[in-house]
Write an enzyme that holds these catalytic residues in place. Sequence first.
Site, short mmCIF file in Angstrom:
data_model
loop_
_atom_site.label_atom_id
_atom_site.label_comp_id
_atom_site.label_asym_id
_atom_site.label_seq_id
_atom_site.Cartn_x
_atom_site.Cartn_y
_atom_site.Cartn_z
N ASP A 102 33.37 5.32 -30.96
CA ASP A 102 32.52 6.38 -30.42
C ASP A 102 32.12 7.41 -31.48
OD1 ASP A 102 33.07 5.10 -28.05
OD2 ASP A 102 33.77 6.90 -27.01
N ASP A 103 31.06 8.13 -31.18
CA ASP A 103 30.62 9.36 -31.88
C ASP A 103 29.88 9.11 -33.19
OD1 ASP A 103 32.09 10.36 -29.79
OD2 ASP A 103 33.52 11.47 -31.00
N HIS B 232 26.06 7.35 -25.82
CA HIS B 232 27.16 8.32 -25.73
C HIS B 232 26.61 9.76 -25.69
CE1 HIS B 232 31.34 9.35 -25.77
NE2 HIS B 232 31.40 9.79 -27.00
N HIS C 30 26.90 15.09 -27.44
CA HIS C 30 28.32 15.06 -27.04
C HIS C 30 28.72 16.32 -26.27
CE1 HIS C 30 32.60 13.93 -27.34
NE2 HIS C 30 32.17 12.75 -27.72
N HIS D 61 37.24 5.80 -32.79
CA HIS D 61 36.12 6.65 -33.23
C HIS D 61 35.73 6.32 -34.67
CE1 HIS D 61 37.83 8.93 -29.88
NE2 HIS D 61 36.61 9.41 -29.70
ZN LIG Z 1 32.97 10.87 -27.93
#
Ligand SMILES: [Zn+2]
Length: 347
Positions: free
Chosen positions: A162-163, A213, A217, A307
């Site tokens: 993620d991210d 995503h 965020h 991540h």
């Molecule tokens: Zn995230």
Amino acid sequence: MLYAGIAWSADGYQVEVVDADGARALPPTHWGADRVPELTRWLTGEERHPQGPCAVALESTNGLVDGVFTAAGLEVYRADPWHLGDRPDFGSVPALALAELARTGRDALAPLTAEGGGQTGRDDDYHDGIRRSAPVEAQLTEAGRWFRHGPRDRPEIALTFDDGPDPVHTRQVLDILARYDVVATFFCVGLHVRALPDEVRRIVDAGHGLGNHTWSHPFLPDLTARQFRLQLDRTSEAFDRAVGRVPAVFRPPYGSRTPETLAELLPSGPALALWDVDSWDWARQGPEKITSTVLDHTRPGSLILMHDGGGDRRQSVQALPAIIEGLLARDLAFVHADTLAGLPETL
Ligand SMILES: [Zn+2]
């Protein structure tokens, strides 16, 4: 001490810096998400501006840079909706307003730490949103569009990152995945997709899956339905521009959710992909700890959360080879998150 406000918009971050008297100490600057490492060094005073470190204020709708800044030793404060005036439907309040909050309102803001994470102090809102979301989740589950893991009777798992994409760590993750010839799914944020389209192409060209995503965020309880819809749609558009396709899965930041935001997913749109194995890699407790956390909890059907962006991800990269070797030793096959859930790969 200088005081910086970081705003986000459709095309990156705006930064304003004021001094102790509230006067503009440096000219306003704009940074693409691909330049976050440079922005971090700029805020610490290591690069370009020599006036010492800044105390930084940012909104709860901006969850991408706080982890990078705290890892670099900066003082970081989160402004929640009740600290702020009206926010635009897409974007945060102006950077100068946030810089002024950093100067005068720090006692009221939430100080963030690398260990505590971006939603520090918002546990009640987080759990309340999840509790209230149960009926909408039941509807999404009924429609086959909400999942935490795949079938437990098939020897398949999905590794997810993620991210990102991140200017440094995504490529390192891709190199390791290629070395073992396994696939993963990257839940990217729109700000980074826009700034680093070549990295998204690299992900797709290597045969990996993509997920949405959000754009910046945000902590979802702080968004209106319209603000959430724009976070989702602008990110889909950025994917479409970068690689000509729109992901069929969405993962909410922090796993946060509310019935008002989830209702936007009910009629159509991506399926909601949570996880059943949290590596806790963002807490940076060492690569061995990350590896054992993943290997101890993974079983057939698991959706594993790691991540590649949003902070110092060196430990995630260091842990990855042992994680892959451990899973391969159990004869678990690596598949995309949408495949794990029996979904089509694109909307
Ligand atoms: Zn995230």
